[in-house]
Design a protein around this motif. Structure first.
Motif, PDB file in Angstrom:
ATOM      1  N   LYS A  87       0.817  -1.211   0.000  1.00 26.94           N
ATOM      2  CA  LYS A  87       0.000   0.000   0.000  1.00 26.94           C
ATOM      3  C   LYS A  87       0.849   1.259   0.000  1.00 26.94           C
ATOM      4  O   LYS A  87       0.561   2.219  -0.729  1.00 26.94           O
ATOM      5  CB  LYS A  87      -0.942  -0.010   1.206  1.00 26.94           C
ATOM      6  CG  LYS A  87      -1.882   1.174   1.253  1.00 26.94           C
ATOM      7  CD  LYS A  87      -2.835   1.053   2.423  1.00 26.94           C
ATOM      8  CE  LYS A  87      -3.789   2.241   2.481  1.00 26.94           C
ATOM      9  NZ  LYS A  87      -4.766   2.112   3.589  1.00 26.94           N
ATOM     10  N   ARG A 133       0.582   4.196  -2.829  1.00 27.72           N
ATOM     11  CA  ARG A 133       0.248   5.587  -2.531  1.00 27.72           C
ATOM     12  C   ARG A 133       1.368   6.529  -2.986  1.00 27.72           C
ATOM     13  O   ARG A 133       1.102   7.627  -3.478  1.00 27.72           O
ATOM     14  CB  ARG A 133      -0.009   5.732  -1.036  1.00 27.72           C
ATOM     15  CG  ARG A 133      -1.297   5.048  -0.585  1.00 27.72           C
ATOM     16  CD  ARG A 133      -2.511   5.726  -1.204  1.00 27.72           C
ATOM     17  NE  ARG A 133      -3.708   4.926  -1.081  1.00 27.72           N
ATOM     18  CZ  ARG A 133      -4.509   4.939  -0.014  1.00 27.72           C
ATOM     19  NH1 ARG A 133      -4.193   5.693   1.028  1.00 27.72           N
ATOM     20  NH2 ARG A 133      -5.607   4.208  -0.002  1.00 27.72           N
ATOM     21  N   ASP A 157      -7.688  -0.953   1.101  1.00 23.07           N
ATOM     22  CA  ASP A 157      -7.350  -0.235  -0.124  1.00 23.07           C
ATOM     23  C   ASP A 157      -8.076  -0.848  -1.327  1.00 23.07           C
ATOM     24  O   ASP A 157      -7.863  -2.020  -1.649  1.00 23.07           O
ATOM     25  CB  ASP A 157      -5.837  -0.289  -0.335  1.00 23.07           C
ATOM     26  CG  ASP A 157      -5.367   0.552  -1.502  1.00 23.07           C
ATOM     27  OD1 ASP A 157      -6.210   1.169  -2.182  1.00 23.07           O
ATOM     28  OD2 ASP A 157      -4.149   0.581  -1.744  1.00 23.07           O
ATOM     29  N   SER A 209      -5.698  -2.490  -3.973  1.00 22.97           N
ATOM     30  CA  SER A 209      -4.813  -3.612  -3.654  1.00 22.97           C
ATOM     31  C   SER A 209      -4.979  -4.712  -4.703  1.00 22.97           C
ATOM     32  O   SER A 209      -6.027  -4.812  -5.365  1.00 22.97           O
ATOM     33  CB  SER A 209      -5.125  -4.167  -2.266  1.00 22.97           C
ATOM     34  OG  SER A 209      -6.385  -4.826  -2.259  1.00 22.97           O
TER      35      SER A 209
END
Length: 269
Positions: free
Chosen positions: A21, A25, A150, A153
Motif C-alpha cells: 500500500k 500511494r 485499499d 490492492s
C-alpha cells in the motif's frame, strides 16, 4: 517493446513493490492481473501504463489490443509475472495503472438509482466483490467511509473482476459524506440487526444509498441513527448475520427488483 529476464531487474522490483500500500500511494499506481480484467479496463477506456506479458501470448488478439493501447510493453517469463502479481499461477498479462479515485464532490448522484456505501470494510475480497455487485446492478459507485481496506490492492482488484474500472470509487470520512449526502436527494439505508423492519417490506426511494458496516462490528450506533431507514434480513439458522459482501448483494438486488417492478429502471427490463 522490451524483454526482461532477470528477477533482479530494478523495474521488476519497482513494479512488484506496488503490491504494498505505501508504495502504491507513493507512486499513485496499482497492479491488475489477468486478460479478462485488463480487457474490462480497455472497454472502460482505461489503458495500462505498462503491460507485462509472457512470450507465448503474443498472438492473442486481446493481448495485441492491449499492446496497442499500453504505454509500454514488457515481455517476461511466467515466473516473473508470478513475482509481480503474488499469484502462483498468474495469467498471461499484468498491467500497471494509474490510480483514479473519484472525489466525493465530483460524484453525480443522478447518474444511478443505486449507490453502495461501506464503512470500515477490512477484507479486500469483500471490497472487490462489492464492486462487482455494484457493476452487476448498475450502481453509480462505491463510497468508502472511514478507514477501509485499499480498493487498489491486488486482492481487491482481482476480486472485482474488472469492476474497479467500471465503478466510481470515492473515499471520505463520515462527517464529510453526510454533509455531501444531505446536500441533495438520496435515501440512506443501513443494514442492521437493531431494527424490526424486514428488507423486503421497506420502500426504497431513488437514489438509494445502501450502507453496510464493518465485517465484525457492523455500523456504529450514531451512524445507524443518521440513516433514513434501517433494515435487516431474516436469519433462520444459527448465524446472526451474513457476510458483508453477501448482504450487500442481497440488498442491492432487492432495491433493483423494486425499481423493476415499479418500472423505475427501464434499462434493466
Amino acid at each position: 517493446m522490451r524483454e526482461i529476464t532477470g528477477f533482479s531487474n530494478p523495474l521488476v522490483k519497482q513494479v512488484r513493490s506496488l503490491r504494498d500500500k505505501k508504495h502504491r500511494r507513493a507512486e499513485g499506481k496499482f497492479l491488475a492481473e489477468g486478460l479478462r480484467i485488463l480487457t474490462e479496463a480497455l472497454d472502460a477506456a482505461v489503458a495500462p501504463e505498462m503491460l507485462w506479458r509472457t512470450p507465448d501470448s503474443a498472438g492473442h488478439p486481446l493481448v495485441q489490443r492491449l499492446e496497442a493501447a499500453a504505454g509500454e510493453t514488457f515481455v517476461t517469463s511466467a515466473d516473473i509475472l508470478s513475482k509481480l502479481s503474488g499469484k502462483d499461477n498468474p495469467g498471461s498479462v499484468v498491467g500497471v495503472f494509474a490510480e483514479f479515485p473519484t472525489p466525493l464532490e465530483a460524484l453525480d448522484r443522478g447518474k444511478a438509482d443505486i449507490w453502495i456505501v461501506a464503512q470500515a470494510l477490512r477484507d479486500p475480497g469483500n471490497l472487490g466483490t462489492i464492486l462487482r455487485t455494484g457493476d452487476a446492478v448498475g450502481a453509480g459507485g462505491l463510497i468508502l467511509i472511514d478507514d477501509c481496506t485499499d480498493p487498489f490492492s491486488v486482492e481487491a482488484v482481482r476480486a472485482s473482476m474488472g469492476a474497479i474500472f467500471t465503478q466510481s470509487v470515492s473515499m471520505a470520512r463520515w462527517p464529510e459524506f453526510m454533509a455531501w449526502l444531505r446536500s441533495g436527494p438520496g435515501q440512506l439505508v443501513g443494514t442492521s440487526l437493531n431494527t424490526t423492519t424486514d428488507y423486503q417490506a421497506a420502500r426504497y426511494d431513488a437514489p438509494t444509498f445502501i450502507l453496510v458496516g464493518n465485517e465484525a462490528q457492523g455500523l456504529p450506533a450514531d451512524y445507524e441513527a443518521a440513516c433514513d431507514l434501517l433494515v435487516k434480513m431474516p436469519m433462520r439458522g444459527k448465524a446472526d448475520s451474513l457476510n458483508a459482501a453477501v448482504a450487500t448483494a442481497v440488498m442491492a438486488y432487492e432495491v433493483l427488483n423494486q425499481r423493476r417492478r415499479s418500472g423505475g429502471l427501464e434499462r434493466y427490463a
